[in-house]
Design a protein around this motif. Structure first.
Motif, PDB file in Angstrom:
ATOM      1  N   CYS A 299      81.631  19.828 -61.174  1.00  0.00           N
ATOM      2  CA  CYS A 299      81.527  18.611 -60.361  1.00  0.00           C
ATOM      3  C   CYS A 299      82.830  18.431 -59.590  1.00  0.00           C
ATOM      4  O   CYS A 299      83.918  18.658 -60.137  1.00  0.00           O
ATOM      5  N   ALA A 300      82.726  18.026 -58.335  1.00  0.00           N
ATOM      6  CA  ALA A 300      83.931  17.848 -57.526  1.00  0.00           C
ATOM      7  C   ALA A 300      83.684  16.805 -56.447  1.00  0.00           C
ATOM      8  O   ALA A 300      82.549  16.576 -56.017  1.00  0.00           O
ATOM      9  N   VAL A 301      84.771  16.162 -56.026  1.00  0.00           N
ATOM     10  CA  VAL A 301      84.731  15.193 -54.928  1.00  0.00           C
ATOM     11  C   VAL A 301      85.911  15.463 -54.002  1.00  0.00           C
ATOM     12  O   VAL A 301      86.924  16.035 -54.403  1.00  0.00           O
ATOM     13  N   CYS A 302      85.744  15.042 -52.748  1.00  0.00           N
ATOM     14  CA  CYS A 302      86.879  14.995 -51.826  1.00  0.00           C
ATOM     15  C   CYS A 302      86.637  13.800 -50.915  1.00  0.00           C
ATOM     16  O   CYS A 302      85.898  12.882 -51.285  1.00  0.00           O
ATOM     17  N   ASP A 303      87.269  13.755 -49.762  1.00  0.00           N
ATOM     18  CA  ASP A 303      87.140  12.615 -48.866  1.00  0.00           C
ATOM     19  C   ASP A 303      85.663  12.381 -48.525  1.00  0.00           C
ATOM     20  O   ASP A 303      84.976  13.277 -48.055  1.00  0.00           O
ATOM     21  N   PRO A 304      85.140  11.156 -48.770  1.00  0.00           N
ATOM     22  CA  PRO A 304      83.720  10.903 -48.497  1.00  0.00           C
ATOM     23  C   PRO A 304      83.353  11.004 -47.020  1.00  0.00           C
ATOM     24  O   PRO A 304      82.176  11.072 -46.678  1.00  0.00           O
ATOM     25  N   HIS A 305      84.359  11.019 -46.138  1.00  0.00           N
ATOM     26  CA  HIS A 305      84.079  11.129 -44.710  1.00  0.00           C
ATOM     27  C   HIS A 305      84.035  12.583 -44.231  1.00  0.00           C
ATOM     28  O   HIS A 305      83.854  12.835 -43.047  1.00  0.00           O
ATOM     29  N   ALA A 306      84.194  13.524 -45.153  1.00  0.00           N
ATOM     30  CA  ALA A 306      84.117  14.936 -44.772  1.00  0.00           C
ATOM     31  C   ALA A 306      82.702  15.274 -44.316  1.00  0.00           C
ATOM     32  O   ALA A 306      81.724  14.629 -44.702  1.00  0.00           O
ATOM     33  N   SER A 307      82.602  16.289 -43.501  1.00  0.00           N
ATOM     34  CA  SER A 307      81.306  16.704 -42.974  1.00  0.00           C
ATOM     35  C   SER A 307      80.371  17.118 -44.105  1.00  0.00           C
ATOM     36  O   SER A 307      80.762  17.841 -45.018  1.00  0.00           O
ATOM     37  N   ARG A 308      79.125  16.646 -44.031  1.00  0.00           N
ATOM     38  CA  ARG A 308      78.118  17.038 -45.018  1.00  0.00           C
ATOM     39  C   ARG A 308      77.696  18.495 -44.820  1.00  0.00           C
ATOM     40  O   ARG A 308      77.041  19.083 -45.677  1.00  0.00           O
ATOM     41  N   GLU A 309      78.086  19.077 -43.697  1.00  0.00           N
ATOM     42  CA  GLU A 309      77.719  20.467 -43.415  1.00  0.00           C
ATOM     43  C   GLU A 309      78.734  21.456 -43.977  1.00  0.00           C
ATOM     44  O   GLU A 309      78.475  22.658 -44.030  1.00  0.00           O
ATOM     45  N   ALA A 310      79.910  20.966 -44.364  1.00  0.00           N
ATOM     46  CA  ALA A 310      80.971  21.854 -44.855  1.00  0.00           C
ATOM     47  C   ALA A 310      80.752  22.138 -46.342  1.00  0.00           C
ATOM     48  O   ALA A 310      80.733  21.214 -47.159  1.00  0.00           O
ATOM     49  N   PRO A 311      80.575  23.413 -46.724  1.00  0.00           N
ATOM     50  CA  PRO A 311      80.298  23.723 -48.133  1.00  0.00           C
ATOM     51  C   PRO A 311      81.554  23.669 -48.993  1.00  0.00           C
ATOM     52  O   PRO A 311      82.679  23.727 -48.502  1.00  0.00           O
ATOM     53  N   TYR A 312      81.330  23.539 -50.275  1.00  0.00           N
ATOM     54  CA  TYR A 312      82.384  23.735 -51.265  1.00  0.00           C
ATOM     55  C   TYR A 312      82.407  25.220 -51.636  1.00  0.00           C
ATOM     56  O   TYR A 312      81.351  25.841 -51.782  1.00  0.00           O
ATOM     57  N   GLU A 313      83.603  25.757 -51.799  1.00  0.00           N
ATOM     58  CA  GLU A 313      83.766  27.132 -52.250  1.00  0.00           C
ATOM     59  C   GLU A 313      84.200  27.095 -53.714  1.00  0.00           C
ATOM     60  O   GLU A 313      85.286  26.605 -54.023  1.00  0.00           O
ATOM     61  N   VAL A 314      83.352  27.571 -54.588  1.00  0.00           N
ATOM     62  CA  VAL A 314      83.599  27.511 -56.030  1.00  0.00           C
ATOM     63  C   VAL A 314      83.962  28.901 -56.539  1.00  0.00           C
ATOM     64  O   VAL A 314      83.218  29.862 -56.311  1.00  0.00           O
TER      65      VAL A 314
END
Length: 256
Positions: free
Chosen positions: A184-199
């Motif tokens: 589970c991870a969070v970052c700035d809620p205003h970040a683009s919803r299209e930008a993936p997380y790299e795990v």
């Protein structure tokens, strides 16, 4: 950081919202400022105001079935200070021209205009506390949710809100399950919803054991399950999560 004594005024070290609580006995309308005013349920909406035993309103509201409360805007700092500094037993607060009362829609108690919002409430319950009573009201009607009116914040003194915090760090947590990892991870809620997380799953020496790109959920957060590779250079010790434009966050897994 030095520890504080429980005798210190700890509530002044934190923040709270200020509510203008209106009560009426049918003849006299009174307004008091309740520094501790909070939402305590959202379905149905309930709001709690905490009143000291010495407040005139505490005795009045004991025999009532309703009240209204306005969550103060920053423009109401003077009104909040005035209503919190004097008792309705000594002065008719509604004589102040800075107080604008409006007629209710559902209950019979008026409400104060010009706040962030005002709620007409019926009393759901009273909770006795040492020297205080928490009065919980069920919202029957809401007036004027004004997103352009910044809320008043109490932190010993009164403050207005500053700019929203811009977070540049991904914050991560992980849990070892029977057949893999929940990450589970969070970052700035205003970040683009299209930008993936790299795990990335990391081994003992920081080597990448496995890696995957995952899109955020509807809130912009990451919540995923990753199977641990059946073979590899060693056990997974850490999880690294990155996102374009943000600092990578890490979570450590228990050894053994």
């Amino acid at each position: 950081m030095a520890d504080l004594s429980l005798a210190d005024p700890l509530w002044k070290k934190s923040t709270s919202t200020v509510g203008l609580v209106v009560t009426t006995d049918g003849s006299l309308v009174n307004v008091m400022a309740a520094e501790w005013t909070y939402f305590v349920a959202k379905d149905p909406i309930m709001v709690a105001v905490v009143l000291h035993e010495s407040n005139w309103t505490t005795a009045r509201i004991a025999g009532l079935s309703e009240f209204s409360v306005t969550l103060c805007s920053e423009a109401q700092a003077g009104v909040a200070d005035f209503c919190g500094s004097f008792s309705g037993a000594d002065v008719r607060k509604t004589s102040s021209e800075d107080l604008s009362l409006r007629d209710p829609v559902v209950i019979s108690t008026p409400w104060v205009a010009d706040g962030v919002m005002a709620l007409e409430c019926t009393i759901e319950r009273r909770v006795g506390l040492p020297h205080y009573t928490m009065v919980i009201g069920r919202a029957e009607h809401v007036h004027g949710v004004r997103e352009s009116a910044p809320p008043l914040v109490k932190h010993d003194a009164m403050y207005s809100l500053g700019d929203a915090i811009s977070r540049r760090q991904v914050t991560v947590g992980a849990a070892q399950l029977d057949h893999g990892l929940r990450v589970c991870a969070v970052c700035d809620p205003h970040a683009s919803r299209e930008a993936p997380y790299e795990v990335a799953l990391l081994g003992d020496r920081g080597e990448v054991v496995a890696k995957q790109s995952i899109l955020p959920d509807e809130y912009g957060d990451l919540d995923c399950f990753l199977p641990v590779p059946p073979v590899g250079p060693g056990p997974v010790r850490r999880v690294a999560v990155s996102r374009a434009g943000y600092d990578t966050g890490f979570a450590t897994l228990p050894s053994g």
